[in-house]
Scaffold this motif. Structure first.
Motif, PDB file in Angstrom:
ATOM      1  N   TRP A   1      12.712  -0.143   2.274  1.00  0.00           N
ATOM      2  CA  TRP A   1      12.782   0.480   3.597  1.00  0.00           C
ATOM      3  C   TRP A   1      12.890   2.000   3.490  1.00  0.00           C
ATOM      4  O   TRP A   1      12.364   2.740   4.308  1.00  0.00           O
ATOM      5  CB  TRP A   1      13.967  -0.084   4.376  1.00  0.00           C
ATOM      6  CG  TRP A   1      13.940   0.336   5.814  1.00  0.00           C
ATOM      7  CD1 TRP A   1      14.624   1.367   6.383  1.00  0.00           C
ATOM      8  CD2 TRP A   1      13.171  -0.263   6.854  1.00  0.00           C
ATOM      9  NE1 TRP A   1      14.330   1.452   7.711  1.00  0.00           N
ATOM     10  CE2 TRP A   1      13.438   0.457   8.040  1.00  0.00           C
ATOM     11  CE3 TRP A   1      12.292  -1.336   6.910  1.00  0.00           C
ATOM     12  CZ2 TRP A   1      12.861   0.129   9.243  1.00  0.00           C
ATOM     13  CZ3 TRP A   1      11.716  -1.648   8.125  1.00  0.00           C
ATOM     14  CH2 TRP A   1      11.999  -0.925   9.277  1.00  0.00           C
ATOM     15  N   ARG A   2      13.557   2.472   2.455  1.00  0.00           N
ATOM     16  CA  ARG A   2      13.776   3.915   2.270  1.00  0.00           C
ATOM     17  C   ARG A   2      12.667   4.591   1.466  1.00  0.00           C
ATOM     18  O   ARG A   2      12.790   5.759   1.112  1.00  0.00           O
ATOM     19  CB  ARG A   2      15.116   4.137   1.575  1.00  0.00           C
ATOM     20  CG  ARG A   2      16.279   3.699   2.406  1.00  0.00           C
ATOM     21  CD  ARG A   2      17.555   3.895   1.664  1.00  0.00           C
ATOM     22  NE  ARG A   2      18.674   3.516   2.509  1.00  0.00           N
ATOM     23  CZ  ARG A   2      19.918   3.631   2.160  1.00  0.00           C
ATOM     24  NH1 ARG A   2      20.228   4.105   0.978  1.00  0.00           N
ATOM     25  NH2 ARG A   2      20.880   3.260   2.973  1.00  0.00           N
ATOM     26  N   PHE A   3      11.607   3.876   1.169  1.00  0.00           N
ATOM     27  CA  PHE A   3      10.529   4.442   0.361  1.00  0.00           C
ATOM     28  C   PHE A   3       9.962   5.663   1.086  1.00  0.00           C
ATOM     29  O   PHE A   3       9.563   5.574   2.250  1.00  0.00           O
ATOM     30  CB  PHE A   3       9.441   3.384   0.126  1.00  0.00           C
ATOM     31  CG  PHE A   3       8.371   3.829  -0.818  1.00  0.00           C
ATOM     32  CD1 PHE A   3       8.629   3.964  -2.161  1.00  0.00           C
ATOM     33  CD2 PHE A   3       7.101   4.121  -0.352  1.00  0.00           C
ATOM     34  CE1 PHE A   3       7.648   4.379  -3.036  1.00  0.00           C
ATOM     35  CE2 PHE A   3       6.105   4.533  -1.209  1.00  0.00           C
ATOM     36  CZ  PHE A   3       6.383   4.659  -2.563  1.00  0.00           C
ATOM     37  N   PRO A   4       9.921   6.813   0.417  1.00  0.00           N
ATOM     38  CA  PRO A   4       9.602   8.061   1.122  1.00  0.00           C
ATOM     39  C   PRO A   4       8.119   8.356   1.354  1.00  0.00           C
ATOM     40  O   PRO A   4       7.794   9.267   2.100  1.00  0.00           O
ATOM     41  CB  PRO A   4      10.204   9.125   0.196  1.00  0.00           C
ATOM     42  CG  PRO A   4      10.123   8.513  -1.161  1.00  0.00           C
ATOM     43  CD  PRO A   4      10.345   7.035  -0.947  1.00  0.00           C
TER      44      PRO A   4
ATOM     45  N   ALA B   1       8.937  -4.834   4.033  1.00  0.00           N
ATOM     46  CA  ALA B   1      10.345  -5.115   4.311  1.00  0.00           C
ATOM     47  C   ALA B   1      10.477  -6.150   5.429  1.00  0.00           C
ATOM     48  O   ALA B   1      11.323  -7.059   5.351  1.00  0.00           O
ATOM     49  CB  ALA B   1      11.081  -3.824   4.684  1.00  0.00           C
TER      50      ALA B   1
ATOM     51  N   ARG C   1      16.431  -3.100   1.277  1.00  0.00           N
ATOM     52  CA  ARG C   1      17.158  -1.822   1.324  1.00  0.00           C
ATOM     53  C   ARG C   1      16.418  -0.738   0.535  1.00  0.00           C
ATOM     54  O   ARG C   1      16.309   0.406   0.962  1.00  0.00           O
ATOM     55  CB  ARG C   1      18.565  -2.021   0.788  1.00  0.00           C
ATOM     56  CG  ARG C   1      19.407  -0.785   0.865  1.00  0.00           C
ATOM     57  CD  ARG C   1      20.788  -1.059   0.335  1.00  0.00           C
ATOM     58  NE  ARG C   1      21.486   0.199   0.155  1.00  0.00           N
ATOM     59  CZ  ARG C   1      22.500   0.575   0.879  1.00  0.00           C
ATOM     60  NH1 ARG C   1      22.973  -0.211   1.813  1.00  0.00           N
ATOM     61  NH2 ARG C   1      23.083   1.725   0.660  1.00  0.00           N
ATOM     62  N   ILE C   2      15.888  -1.106  -0.622  1.00  0.00           N
ATOM     63  CA  ILE C   2      15.160  -0.141  -1.459  1.00  0.00           C
ATOM     64  C   ILE C   2      13.814   0.217  -0.821  1.00  0.00           C
ATOM     65  O   ILE C   2      13.477   1.390  -0.688  1.00  0.00           O
ATOM     66  CB  ILE C   2      14.946  -0.708  -2.881  1.00  0.00           C
ATOM     67  CG1 ILE C   2      16.291  -0.843  -3.594  1.00  0.00           C
ATOM     68  CG2 ILE C   2      13.982   0.161  -3.677  1.00  0.00           C
ATOM     69  CD1 ILE C   2      16.229  -1.674  -4.861  1.00  0.00           C
TER      70      ILE C   2
ATOM     71  N   HIS D   1       5.485   0.070   3.486  1.00  0.00           N
ATOM     72  CA  HIS D   1       6.836  -0.292   3.065  1.00  0.00           C
ATOM     73  C   HIS D   1       7.605  -1.006   4.168  1.00  0.00           C
ATOM     74  O   HIS D   1       8.339  -1.958   3.899  1.00  0.00           O
ATOM     75  CB  HIS D   1       7.589   0.928   2.530  1.00  0.00           C
ATOM     76  CG  HIS D   1       7.806   2.021   3.521  1.00  0.00           C
ATOM     77  ND1 HIS D   1       6.802   2.855   3.948  1.00  0.00           N
ATOM     78  CD2 HIS D   1       8.912   2.393   4.176  1.00  0.00           C
ATOM     79  CE1 HIS D   1       7.293   3.706   4.821  1.00  0.00           C
ATOM     80  NE2 HIS D   1       8.569   3.449   4.988  1.00  0.00           N
ATOM     81  N   CYS D   2       7.427  -0.608   5.400  1.00  0.00           N
ATOM     82  CA  CYS D   2       8.124  -1.286   6.509  1.00  0.00           C
ATOM     83  C   CYS D   2       7.536  -2.679   6.757  1.00  0.00           C
ATOM     84  O   CYS D   2       8.281  -3.619   7.047  1.00  0.00           O
ATOM     85  CB  CYS D   2       8.057  -0.439   7.775  1.00  0.00           C
ATOM     86  SG  CYS D   2       9.039   1.075   7.676  1.00  0.00           S
TER      87      CYS D   2
ATOM     88  N   ASP E   1       5.025   7.788   3.161  1.00  0.00           N
ATOM     89  CA  ASP E   1       4.364   7.138   4.296  1.00  0.00           C
ATOM     90  C   ASP E   1       2.896   7.575   4.306  1.00  0.00           C
ATOM     91  O   ASP E   1       2.419   8.233   3.379  1.00  0.00           O
ATOM     92  CB  ASP E   1       5.071   7.487   5.607  1.00  0.00           C
ATOM     93  CG  ASP E   1       5.109   8.989   5.888  1.00  0.00           C
ATOM     94  OD1 ASP E   1       4.442   9.768   5.178  1.00  0.00           O
ATOM     95  OD2 ASP E   1       5.808   9.377   6.836  1.00  0.00           O
TER      96      ASP E   1
END
Length: 170
Positions: free
Chosen positions: A137-140, A10, A134-135, A6-7, A142
């Motif tokens: 980056w906060r994906f939980p 992003a 924004r969405i 996700h990072c 990992d």
């Protein structure tokens, strides 16, 4: 791998968001600069093609771990429908916007229409990418959470297989 899917996605979107606005400054004869913009933003295209499916697979694992059921086909079908719907909606929005700013594909556009086209091309994707960053980056989920989910799914699958083998004689 060091920063996670996700990072990385992003960061790729942020890269494209930095490059896209340069299209606002293009004028007649700037084909080489436009090519550079296409190449530079295209560097992140692989991330846009690969990471969403990989993240969807994480969501499928999360759903399987929570629900105890394999609904991967349903989830991927919903995702496919949402993708196609978003493309259809974008066309329904883009063409009326181009008409509203006075753009003509036949080459009869004045300078304000061309500026509007540049704005739609160079700024609209940035707004959508910033919202997506924004969405995402906060994906939980990992790598650690994904490994935990996979173990839960595998254990559930093994337990289900054991249950079936007990019921069905060999």
């Amino acid at each position: 791998r060091a920063i996670g899917k996700h990072c990385a996605w992003a960061a790729s979107m942020a890269w494209a968001a930095l490059i896209f606005p340069t299209a606002l400054f293009l004028g007649p004869g700037d084909e080489t600069v436009f090519l550079a913009i296409c190449v530079l933003t295209g560097l992140g295209l692989g991330a846009d093609l690969i990471f969403p499916a990989a993240i969807q697979a994480d969501i499928v694992d999360h759903d399987a771990a929570v629900s105890g059921r394999d609904r991967s086909r349903l989830l991927f079908a919903i995702s496919g429908m949402a993708t196609k719907l978003s493309l259809a909606i974008s066309i329904c929005i883009a063409f009326p916007l181009l008409d509203a700013i006075g753009f003509s594909a036949k080459g009869e556009s004045d300078s304000s229409a061309l500026l509007g086209l540049a704005g739609l091309y160079g700024l609209a994707p940035v707004l959508f990418k910033l919202a997506a960053i924004r969405i995402v980056w906060r994906f939980p989920i990992d790598e650690t959470e994904q490994n935990r989910l996979r173990l839960l799914v595998l254990r559930h699958g093994q337990a289900t297989q054991d249950l079936h083998s007990e019921r069905i004689p060999n």
